[in-house]
Design a protein around this motif. Structure first.
Motif, PDB file in Angstrom:
ATOM      1  N   HIS A 170      -9.897   4.326  16.174  1.00 46.04           N
ATOM      2  CA  HIS A 170      -9.529   2.912  16.242  1.00 46.04           C
ATOM      3  C   HIS A 170      -8.118   2.725  15.689  1.00 46.04           C
ATOM      4  CE1 HIS A 170      -9.899   2.173  11.889  1.00 46.04           C
ATOM      5  NE2 HIS A 170     -10.915   3.012  11.933  1.00 46.04           N
ATOM      6  N   PRO A 171      -7.443   1.650  16.089  1.00 47.16           N
ATOM      7  CA  PRO A 171      -6.094   1.390  15.564  1.00 47.16           C
ATOM      8  C   PRO A 171      -6.129   1.082  14.068  1.00 47.16           C
ATOM      9  CG  PRO A 171      -6.538   0.082  17.544  1.00 47.16           C
ATOM     10  CD  PRO A 171      -7.842   0.643  17.084  1.00 47.16           C
ATOM     11  N   PHE A 172      -5.144   1.580  13.340  1.00 46.76           N
ATOM     12  CA  PHE A 172      -5.045   1.234  11.921  1.00 46.76           C
ATOM     13  C   PHE A 172      -3.608   1.378  11.456  1.00 46.76           C
ATOM     14  CE2 PHE A 172      -5.973   5.865  11.728  1.00 46.76           C
ATOM     15  CZ  PHE A 172      -4.916   6.304  10.953  1.00 46.76           C
ATOM     16  N   HIS A 173      -3.320   0.695  10.353  1.00 47.66           N
ATOM     17  CA  HIS A 173      -2.103   0.950   9.588  1.00 47.66           C
ATOM     18  C   HIS A 173      -2.542   1.057   8.142  1.00 47.66           C
ATOM     19  CE1 HIS A 173       2.114   1.081   8.489  1.00 47.66           C
ATOM     20  NE2 HIS A 173       1.803   0.280   7.484  1.00 47.66           N
ATOM     21  N   ASP A 174      -1.978   2.024   7.422  1.00 40.14           N
ATOM     22  CA  ASP A 174      -2.437   2.270   6.058  1.00 40.14           C
ATOM     23  C   ASP A 174      -1.265   2.706   5.189  1.00 40.14           C
ATOM     24  OD1 ASP A 174      -4.211   2.440   3.961  1.00 40.14           O
ATOM     25  OD2 ASP A 174      -5.289   4.195   4.704  1.00 40.14           O
ATOM     26  N   PHE A 175      -1.501   2.722   3.897  1.00 36.90           N
ATOM     27  CA  PHE A 175      -0.562   3.273   2.914  1.00 36.90           C
ATOM     28  C   PHE A 175      -1.190   4.548   2.372  1.00 36.90           C
ATOM     29  CE2 PHE A 175       0.959   3.778  -1.451  1.00 36.90           C
ATOM     30  CZ  PHE A 175       2.330   3.668  -1.284  1.00 36.90           C
ATOM     31  N   ASP A 176      -0.395   5.595   2.163  1.00 34.77           N
ATOM     32  CA  ASP A 176      -0.923   6.880   1.716  1.00 34.77           C
ATOM     33  C   ASP A 176      -1.172   6.842   0.213  1.00 34.77           C
ATOM     34  OD1 ASP A 176      -1.605   9.503   1.280  1.00 34.77           O
ATOM     35  OD2 ASP A 176      -0.076  10.315   2.620  1.00 34.77           O
ATOM     36  N   ASN A 177      -2.343   6.321  -0.157  1.00 40.49           N
ATOM     37  CA  ASN A 177      -2.687   6.206  -1.573  1.00 40.49           C
ATOM     38  C   ASN A 177      -2.990   7.563  -2.203  1.00 40.49           C
ATOM     39  OD1 ASN A 177      -2.853   3.205  -2.324  1.00 40.49           O
ATOM     40  ND2 ASN A 177      -3.926   3.290  -0.366  1.00 40.49           N
ATOM     41  N   GLU A 178      -3.383   8.540  -1.398  1.00 45.45           N
ATOM     42  CA  GLU A 178      -3.585   9.899  -1.927  1.00 45.45           C
ATOM     43  C   GLU A 178      -2.265  10.467  -2.419  1.00 45.45           C
ATOM     44  OE1 GLU A 178      -5.021  14.364  -0.489  1.00 45.45           O
ATOM     45  OE2 GLU A 178      -5.599  12.603   0.696  1.00 45.45           O
ATOM     46  N   ALA A 179      -1.237  10.355  -1.590  1.00 48.47           N
ATOM     47  CA  ALA A 179       0.080  10.853  -1.987  1.00 48.47           C
ATOM     48  C   ALA A 179       0.619  10.068  -3.178  1.00 48.47           C
ATOM     49  CB  ALA A 179       1.050  10.768  -0.810  1.00 48.47           C
ATOM     50  N   TYR A 180       0.401   8.763  -3.185  1.00 49.13           N
ATOM     51  CA  TYR A 180       0.873   7.928  -4.295  1.00 49.13           C
ATOM     52  C   TYR A 180       0.274   8.384  -5.626  1.00 49.13           C
ATOM     53  CZ  TYR A 180       0.716   4.056  -7.608  1.00 49.13           C
ATOM     54  OH  TYR A 180       0.778   3.311  -8.752  1.00 49.13           O
ATOM     55  N   ALA A 181      -1.063   8.556  -5.664  1.00 45.41           N
ATOM     56  CA  ALA A 181      -1.716   8.933  -6.913  1.00 45.41           C
ATOM     57  C   ALA A 181      -1.294  10.329  -7.363  1.00 45.41           C
ATOM     58  CB  ALA A 181      -3.233   8.859  -6.747  1.00 45.41           C
ATOM     59  N   TYR A 182      -1.173  11.239  -6.417  1.00 46.34           N
ATOM     60  CA  TYR A 182      -0.759  12.610  -6.741  1.00 46.34           C
ATOM     61  C   TYR A 182       0.647  12.622  -7.337  1.00 46.34           C
ATOM     62  CZ  TYR A 182       0.323  17.588  -6.078  1.00 46.34           C
ATOM     63  OH  TYR A 182       0.686  18.898  -6.275  1.00 46.34           O
ATOM     64  N   GLN A 183       1.553  11.935  -6.678  1.00 44.78           N
ATOM     65  CA  GLN A 183       2.939  11.919  -7.143  1.00 44.78           C
ATOM     66  C   GLN A 183       3.082  11.137  -8.444  1.00 44.78           C
ATOM     67  OE1 GLN A 183       5.291  10.559  -3.821  1.00 44.78           O
ATOM     68  NE2 GLN A 183       4.495  12.163  -2.477  1.00 44.78           N
ATOM     69  N   ALA A 184       2.213  10.150  -8.658  1.00 43.58           N
ATOM     70  CA  ALA A 184       2.251   9.399  -9.913  1.00 43.58           C
ATOM     71  C   ALA A 184       1.871  10.300 -11.087  1.00 43.58           C
ATOM     72  CB  ALA A 184       1.311   8.198  -9.829  1.00 43.58           C
TER      73      ALA A 184
END
Length: 353
Positions: A170-184
Motif C-alpha cells: 500500500h502507499p505510504f510515507h514515513d520517517f526512518d525512526n530506526e535510523a534516528y534512534a540508532y544514530q541518537a
C-alpha cells in the motif's frame, strides 16, 4: 414606504459564481474552463493558471452534489487525524503540506478527527458507507492495521503516514525512526553518555517497533546500557512525564542520556530533570525529534532532528492522488531519513527500497 417596497431587499444577494461566470470573465468556453480546473493534460499551463486565478478571485467552489451526480466522485480527500497527536507544529505542518498539493487540483481536504481511545474503525466505516471521500490519508499506523485491510478490500484509494507489517502493498510515507534512534545513541555515546533512556510511543504503533530496533542495536554497537522509562510513553500526559523524569533523575544511577520521539514530551522531560537539580548539557544530554524547529530556540543544549512534516504532507497528498489515478501502490512508498550535520540534524527524502 409602501408594502411592495418593504418586501424587496435593499441589496439582492450575489449569485454564486459558476463555470459560466469564469468562462465569461476569461473569454474561454465552458468546457475549456472545466477541463482547466481539472488539470487536463491537453490544456496549456498558461490557460490553467488564468482560469484558476479568476476562479480564486471570484471565490468559485464546485457544486459537489452536482459533481457527484455526474461523475460519482466527491472531490474530497479525507485526513483521518488522531486528536492525541502532538500539537506542537505537527497538525498544522501536515495539513499545510497536504493543502499545498491539493490547492492546484479539484480536490478539497476534509479533516476527520478521532480518538485512539475509541474504535479507530469508526471514521473509516463512515467514509466507506457514505462514499464521502475519493481518497483517505491515515496516520498512527499499527503493524497489523485493520483500517489498511478494510480499505484495501473495499478498493478505496488511501495512503498511510507510517508503515504496516501485513504483507499488503500500500502507499505510504514515513520517517526512518530506526535510523534516528540508532544514530541518537551514537551521538550520545560520543558525548560520553552510557546510561540511556528512550521515550518512545505506545507499543501498539509501528514507529515504536522501529525506534526500539534502532535503539537496541545502538546500545549493542556502541556499548551503552538502557535505563527503563517504565510505562511512560510519548502519549503519557505531560504532567506525568515531568513527574517521572524528576523521579528518574533522583535515582542513584540516573540516565545520562535521553532520546525522545516527541518535542512536547522533551519539554516536560527537561522540566523534570531540572526540578531534580540536574543540568541539561552537563549532567545529562537529550536528543529529541521535533516537527517544527523550535526546541533549540529555547534550549540550544538539546540535540535535535527535525522531521519535515510539511514535506510529509506533500508526499502523502501526491501519493493519494496518484493512487486515485490508478498508480501501483508499490510506486508510492517513500521514507525520510535523518541526516546529521555540523549545523545540526536535518532530514532528507529517500525512496523506500
Amino acid at each position: 414606504m409602501d408594502e411592495k417596497s418593504r418586501r424587496i431587499p435593499a441589496t439582492a444577494p450575489a449569485e454564486r459564481p459558476t463555470l459560466k461566470t469564469i468562462a465569461y470573465m476569461t473569454g474561454l468556453g465552458i468546457t475549456t474552463v472545466s477541463r482547466a480546473l481539472k488539470d487536463a493534460p491537453d490544456i496549456g499551463s498558461d490557460t490553467k493558471e488564468r482560469v484558476r486565478l479568476v476562479a480564486r478571485q471570484l471565490g468559485y467552489q464546485p457544486n459537489r452534489a452536482g459533481v457527484r451526480l455526474r461523475t460519482g466522485k466527491t472531490n474530497v480527500i479525507a485526513l483521518v487525524l488522531s486528536i492525541e497527536q502532538e500539537l506542537m507544529g505537527f497538525t498544522n505542518q501536515l495539513v499545510q503540506g497536504i493543502s499545498e498539493v491539493l490547492g492546484g487540483t479539484q480536490y478539497h481536504l476534509v479533516v476527520t478527527p478521532h480518538s485512539f481511545e475509541k474504535d479507530q474503525m469508526v471514521p473509516i466505516r463512515y467514509i466507506l458507507d457514505t462514499g464521502s471521500a475519493d481518497g483517505v490519508i491515515i496516520s498512527r499506523i499499527e503493524p497489523d492495521d485493520p483500517r489498511v485491510r478494510v480499505m484495501t478490500e473495499r478498493n478505496l484509494p488511501f495512503v498511510t503516514h507510517g508503515r504496516t507489517d501485513m504483507g499488503i502493498g500500500h502507499p505510504f510515507h514515513d520517517f526512518d525512526n530506526e535510523a534516528y534512534a540508532y544514530q541518537a545513541v551514537e551521538q550520545l555515546v560520543k558525548r560520553g553518555r552510557k546510561r540511556i533512556a528512550l521515550l518512545a510511543p505506545q507499543s501498539r504503533f509501528s514507529y515504536h517497533i522501529h525506534s526500539r530496533i534502532g535503539f537496541e542495536r545502538g546500545l549493542v554497537d556502541f556499548q551503552a546500557t538502557e535505563v527503563s522509562m517504565g510505562r511512560t510513553t510519548t502519549e503519557t500526559s505531560l504532567d506525568e512525564i515531568r513527574a517521572y523524569a524528576e523521579r528518574m533523575s533522583r535515582l542513584p544511577e540516573p540516565p545520562d542520556g535521553i532520546i525522545s520521539l516527541s518535542g512536547s514530551s522533551s519539554i516536560a522531560m527537561i522540566a523534570g530533570i531540572e526540578a531534580a537539580g540536574r543540568r541539561l548539557g552537563k549532567d545529562v544530554d537529550l536528543v529529541s525529534k521535533q516537527s517544527a524547529e523550535f526546541l533549540n530556540w529555547i534550549r540550544p543544549e538539546i540535540l535535535t532532528v527535525t522531521e519535515d512534516v510539511r514535506h510529509a504532507g506533500r508526499e502523502l497528498a501526491k501519493a493519494v492522488l496518484a493512487r486515485i489515478d490508478g498508480v501501483a501502490p508499490e510506486l508510492l512508498q517513500s521514507i525520510d531519513i535523518p541526516v546529521w550535520s555540523a549545523m545540526g540534524p536535518t532530514s532528507r527524502a529517500a525512496r523506500a527500497e
